[in-house]
Design an enzyme around this catalytic site. Structure first.
Site, PDB file in Angstrom:
ATOM      1  N   ASP A  13      66.997  71.094  65.929  1.00  0.00           N
ATOM      2  CA  ASP A  13      68.424  70.990  66.258  1.00  0.00           C
ATOM      3  C   ASP A  13      68.707  71.179  67.742  1.00  0.00           C
ATOM      4  O   ASP A  13      69.779  71.646  68.138  1.00  0.00           O
ATOM      5  CB  ASP A  13      69.241  72.019  65.445  1.00  0.00           C
ATOM      6  CG  ASP A  13      69.062  71.826  63.959  1.00  0.00           C
ATOM      7  OD1 ASP A  13      68.897  70.664  63.540  1.00  0.00           O
ATOM      8  OD2 ASP A  13      69.083  72.830  63.218  1.00  0.00           O
ATOM      9  N   LYS A  16      68.095  66.310  69.836  1.00  0.00           N
ATOM     10  CA  LYS A  16      67.217  65.141  70.015  1.00  0.00           C
ATOM     11  C   LYS A  16      67.965  63.825  69.785  1.00  0.00           C
ATOM     12  O   LYS A  16      67.810  62.873  70.539  1.00  0.00           O
ATOM     13  CB  LYS A  16      66.037  65.224  69.030  1.00  0.00           C
ATOM     14  CG  LYS A  16      65.169  66.463  69.231  1.00  0.00           C
ATOM     15  CD  LYS A  16      64.135  66.615  68.133  1.00  0.00           C
ATOM     16  CE  LYS A  16      64.692  66.987  66.785  1.00  0.00           C
ATOM     17  NZ  LYS A  16      65.273  68.334  66.678  1.00  0.00           N
ATOM     18  N   GLY A  40      68.500  66.278  60.759  1.00  0.00           N
ATOM     19  CA  GLY A  40      69.902  65.920  60.873  1.00  0.00           C
ATOM     20  C   GLY A  40      70.153  65.726  62.356  1.00  0.00           C
ATOM     21  O   GLY A  40      70.184  66.698  63.097  1.00  0.00           O
ATOM     22  N   HIS A  41      70.242  64.484  62.783  1.00  0.00           N
ATOM     23  CA  HIS A  41      70.374  64.186  64.216  1.00  0.00           C
ATOM     24  C   HIS A  41      71.796  63.692  64.476  1.00  0.00           C
ATOM     25  O   HIS A  41      72.198  62.651  63.960  1.00  0.00           O
ATOM     26  CB  HIS A  41      69.334  63.150  64.643  1.00  0.00           C
ATOM     27  CG  HIS A  41      67.919  63.664  64.525  1.00  0.00           C
ATOM     28  ND1 HIS A  41      66.826  62.910  64.843  1.00  0.00           N
ATOM     29  CD2 HIS A  41      67.444  64.874  64.160  1.00  0.00           C
ATOM     30  CE1 HIS A  41      65.726  63.637  64.662  1.00  0.00           C
ATOM     31  NE2 HIS A  41      66.083  64.830  64.235  1.00  0.00           N
ATOM     32  N   GLN A 221      62.620  67.786  63.802  1.00  0.00           N
ATOM     33  CA  GLN A 221      62.329  69.226  63.834  1.00  0.00           C
ATOM     34  C   GLN A 221      61.995  69.658  65.267  1.00  0.00           C
ATOM     35  O   GLN A 221      62.506  69.057  66.198  1.00  0.00           O
ATOM     36  CB  GLN A 221      61.194  69.592  62.862  1.00  0.00           C
ATOM     37  CG  GLN A 221      61.568  69.475  61.388  1.00  0.00           C
ATOM     38  CD  GLN A 221      61.589  68.058  60.851  1.00  0.00           C
ATOM     39  OE1 GLN A 221      60.613  67.330  60.979  1.00  0.00           O
ATOM     40  NE2 GLN A 221      62.674  67.647  60.252  1.00  0.00           N
TER      41      GLN A 221
HETATM   42  P1  GDP Z   1      68.888  67.376  66.572  1.00  0.00           P
HETATM   43  O1  GDP Z   1      68.497  67.661  65.158  1.00  0.00           O
HETATM   44  O2  GDP Z   1      67.881  67.848  67.548  1.00  0.00           O
HETATM   45  O3  GDP Z   1      69.258  65.937  66.806  1.00  0.00           O
HETATM   46  O4  GDP Z   1      70.197  68.245  66.832  1.00  0.00           O
HETATM   47  P2  GDP Z   1      71.456  68.435  65.824  1.00  0.00           P
HETATM   48  O5  GDP Z   1      72.264  67.200  65.827  1.00  0.00           O
HETATM   49  O6  GDP Z   1      71.012  68.966  64.509  1.00  0.00           O
HETATM   50  O7  GDP Z   1      72.192  69.657  66.511  1.00  0.00           O
HETATM   51  C1  GDP Z   1      72.697  69.572  67.797  1.00  0.00           C
HETATM   52  C2  GDP Z   1      74.205  69.862  67.730  1.00  0.00           C
HETATM   53  O8  GDP Z   1      74.699  70.121  69.012  1.00  0.00           O
HETATM   54  C3  GDP Z   1      75.012  68.681  67.236  1.00  0.00           C
HETATM   55  O9  GDP Z   1      76.144  69.160  66.542  1.00  0.00           O
HETATM   56  C4  GDP Z   1      75.431  67.968  68.513  1.00  0.00           C
HETATM   57  O10 GDP Z   1      76.630  67.213  68.376  1.00  0.00           O
HETATM   58  C5  GDP Z   1      75.658  69.143  69.412  1.00  0.00           C
HETATM   59  N1  GDP Z   1      75.382  68.936  70.841  1.00  0.00           N
HETATM   60  C6  GDP Z   1      74.423  68.172  71.430  1.00  0.00           C
HETATM   61  N2  GDP Z   1      74.443  68.338  72.764  1.00  0.00           N
HETATM   62  C7  GDP Z   1      75.439  69.223  73.034  1.00  0.00           C
HETATM   63  C8  GDP Z   1      75.937  69.824  74.222  1.00  0.00           C
HETATM   64  O11 GDP Z   1      75.450  69.598  75.326  1.00  0.00           O
HETATM   65  N3  GDP Z   1      76.981  70.702  74.080  1.00  0.00           N
HETATM   66  C9  GDP Z   1      77.527  71.012  72.878  1.00  0.00           C
HETATM   67  N4  GDP Z   1      78.517  71.886  72.836  1.00  0.00           N
HETATM   68  N5  GDP Z   1      77.069  70.463  71.737  1.00  0.00           N
HETATM   69  C10 GDP Z   1      76.039  69.592  71.811  1.00  0.00           C
HETATM   70  P1  IMO Z   2      66.040  68.432  63.006  1.00  0.00           P
HETATM   71  O1  IMO Z   2      65.237  67.168  63.121  1.00  0.00           O
HETATM   72  C1  IMO Z   2      66.108  72.670  61.999  1.00  0.00           C
HETATM   73  C2  IMO Z   2      63.375  73.974  58.837  1.00  0.00           C
HETATM   74  C3  IMO Z   2      64.003  74.473  57.553  1.00  0.00           C
HETATM   75  C4  IMO Z   2      62.954  75.466  57.108  1.00  0.00           C
HETATM   76  C5  IMO Z   2      61.654  74.786  57.519  1.00  0.00           C
HETATM   77  C6  IMO Z   2      60.960  74.023  56.394  1.00  0.00           C
HETATM   78  O2  IMO Z   2      67.457  68.192  62.647  1.00  0.00           O
HETATM   79  O3  IMO Z   2      65.847  69.296  64.199  1.00  0.00           O
HETATM   80  P2  IMO Z   2      61.465  71.704  55.189  1.00  0.00           P
HETATM   81  O4  IMO Z   2      62.669  71.256  54.413  1.00  0.00           O
HETATM   82  O5  IMO Z   2      61.132  70.843  56.353  1.00  0.00           O
HETATM   83  O6  IMO Z   2      60.277  71.959  54.314  1.00  0.00           O
HETATM   84  O7  IMO Z   2      61.879  73.169  55.761  1.00  0.00           O
HETATM   85  O8  IMO Z   2      61.981  73.890  58.557  1.00  0.00           O
HETATM   86  N1  IMO Z   2      63.812  72.613  59.250  1.00  0.00           N
HETATM   87  C7  IMO Z   2      64.660  72.386  60.259  1.00  0.00           C
HETATM   88  N2  IMO Z   2      65.342  73.236  61.047  1.00  0.00           N
HETATM   89  N3  IMO Z   2      66.196  71.330  62.204  1.00  0.00           N
HETATM   90  C8  IMO Z   2      65.490  70.473  61.439  1.00  0.00           C
HETATM   91  O9  IMO Z   2      65.426  69.148  61.713  1.00  0.00           O
HETATM   92  C9  IMO Z   2      64.707  70.981  60.382  1.00  0.00           C
HETATM   93  N4  IMO Z   2      63.921  70.428  59.435  1.00  0.00           N
HETATM   94  C10 IMO Z   2      63.370  71.435  58.760  1.00  0.00           C
HETATM   95  O10 IMO Z   2      65.257  75.080  57.804  1.00  0.00           O
HETATM   96  O11 IMO Z   2      63.080  76.646  57.882  1.00  0.00           O
HETATM   97 MG    MG Z   3      69.242  68.659  63.478  1.00  0.00          MG
END
Ligand code: GDP
Ligand code: IMO
Ligand code: MG
Length: 420
Positions: A13, A16, A40-41, A221
């Site tokens: 998270d 990416k 979840g991107h 991840q």
């Molecule tokens: P990913 O899994 O690595 O793609 O990241 P996620 O989407 O799960 O989580 C990143 C969260 O931070 C999302 O809700 C984005 O909309 C938000 N986000 C990304 N860049 C920024 C930033 O620079 N500032 C803030 N406040 N939110 C951001």
């Molecule tokens: P993105 O791509 C954050 C974590 C789960 C758990 C562990 C194993 O959005 O960054 P799994 O379901 O993969 O067997 O769970 O990995 N986990 C993540 N945490 N972002 C993710 O993906 C994750 N995908 C799995 O919370 O701790």
């Molecule tokens: Mg994510």
């Protein structure tokens, strides 16, 4: 041409999806190389917000090919949901999303096994996303898996055999389930999946590289969730590090170009497992509130803490990061002081190297830096950065030995500053 890789350096998270979307105009192809719908991107632009799970984050930039590589695991039911939600918003992907024949399928029984195993572990559970990721990769490694290519030949028989095996495994748990309810949407998803171009993506990608296409490999991840190098056993079941791009796409190590290492200006994690810099006080809550730190897949509150440079140094090393990307800078805008963990003290001895076990007995060694106390969200260029912010960047660059090439100051595509 080369394959540039984008991957997370912390526990996932990091942002990416946003960075892939921002950089996609520089590439012809975007390819996911591991993970599945546990990802979840999030992408935000023009007032819209999308959360992608199995689909690469390059799909919103026109004219690009997106590939789900062989290293990914796909749940057809969730894939169909994701595709249909995108179709409803006017994004049709059939002609520009290709799927590897060698990607493994997450069966409904994999989800049940994930849930049953977590339930049986009680307090010791991993805290998985419940998407069947572990059981699907277990079947892959134990050579029982079913692949997308299998959908086209004698699939019913292979499916029945797999389900019979899984039912025997499920019988060992005290776990009730309704398989039929899961199977209907799953098989509808299979039909949807089959309407896409299912290809031998390793051949396609290598041919395209030969022909001069630039490829961006999108990780899911983060490196601290890697099956080999993460905080085992509290990890996911795939290779989230740069090497995973080679096995997950079928590309040779020498084709790797830049490696973008994405990190938050602080740190978060979802699920169980060690987190040495975790905050349990009002600062942790402030990070969660300011950063809207709730899981994009499961909605769980993310655990929050200060940046951990011991862990980051380790993951920069593992991945051969050439460019760092710092996300969510704006979340620290209101902080008077920012803490960074530069070393761990274990039994009175300091170390800058990540030890084998980070579960217990780790006391972070802090260096405090003054906060910038400035709204970063509207900044357009690095010339506008306050001095304290520049100091924070310089400090991190010196600690990690790699330049910070991109800074993100808000969730929107436009809130991204590419440094010179
Ligand atoms: P990913 O899994 O690595 O793609 O990241 P996620 O989407 O799960 O989580 C990143 C969260 O931070 C999302 O809700 C984005 O909309 C938000 N986000 C990304 N860049 C920024 C930033 O620079 N500032 C803030 N406040 N939110 C951001
Ligand atoms: P993105 O791509 C954050 C974590 C789960 C758990 C562990 C194993 O959005 O960054 P799994 O379901 O993969 O067997 O769970 O990995 N986990 C993540 N945490 N972002 C993710 O993906 C994750 N995908 C799995 O919370 O701790
Ligand atoms: Mg994510």
């Amino acid at each position: 041409m080369k394959v540039d890789v984008i991957l997370g350096l912390q526990w996932g998270d990091e942002g990416k999806g946003k960075v892939v979307d921002v950089l996609t105009p520089n590439y012809e192809i975007v390819a996911r190389f591991q993970g599945g719908p546990n990802a979840g991107h999030t992408l935000e632009f023009e007032g819209e917000k999308y959360i992608l799970k199995s689909i690469p984050s390059g799909i919103f930039q026109e004219g690009k090919v997106n590939i789900i590589g062989n290293g990914v695991v796909i749940d057809p039911a969730l894939f169909r949901q994701e595709i249909e939600a995108l179709e409803e918003t006017g994004h049709t992907l059939t002609d520009r999303l290709y799927i590897s024949k060698k990607a493994h399928l997450i069966l409904p029984t994999h989800r049940l096994l994930d849930a049953a195993s977590e339930k049986a572990m009680g307090n010791a559970k991993i805290g998985t996303t419940g998407r069947g990721i572990g059981p699907a990769y277990t079947d892959k490694i134990s050579r029982h898996g079913l692949r997308v290519g299998d959908l086209f030949h004698n699939f019913e028989e292979k499916y029945s055999q797999a389900v019979a095996r899984h039912k025997e495994m499920l019988d060992q748990y005290d776990f009730e389930y309704d398989l039929e309810a899961l199977e209907k949407p799953w098989f509808e998803g299979v039909e949807k999946l089959k309407s896409f171009q299912v290809i031998e993506s390793e051949h396609f990608i290598n041919r395209e590289l030969q022909n001069g296409s630039r490829v961006l490999a999108e990780g899911a991840q983060g490196s601290m969730l890697d099956i080999d190098f993460g905080s085992y056993p509290f990890v996911t079941s795939s290779s989230t590090v740069c090497a995973g791009a080679c096995t997950g796409l079928g590309i040779a190590p020498r084709t790797i170009g830049d490696v973008y290492g994405i990190f938050k200006a602080y740190c978060t994690r979802v699920g169980s497992g060690p987190f040495p810099t975790e905050l349990f006080d009002e600062y942790g809550q402030l990070l969660r509130d300011n950063g809207r730190e709730y899981g994009s897949v499961t909605g769980r509150p993310r655990r929050c803490g200060w940046i951990d440079l011991v862990a980051l140094r380790y993951t920069v090393m593992l991945n051969g990061v050439t460019k760092l990307v710092m996300m969510k800078s704006d979340v620290l805008d209101s902080f008077e002081t920012i803490k960074t963990c530069v070393a761990y003290r274990i039994n009175g001895k300091e170390t800058e190297e990540l030890p084998f076990d980070i579960t217990e007995g780790i006391e972070p060694v802090w260096v405090e830096l003054p906060g910038w106390k400035t709204d970063m969200t509207k900044m357009q260029s690095e010339d506008e950065f306050p001095e304290e912010f520049n100091n924070y960047l310089t400090f991190l660059e010196e600690e990690l030995g790699v330049p910070i090439a991109i800074v993100s100051v808000g969730p929107d595509r436009a809130q991204t500053i590419i440094r010179q």
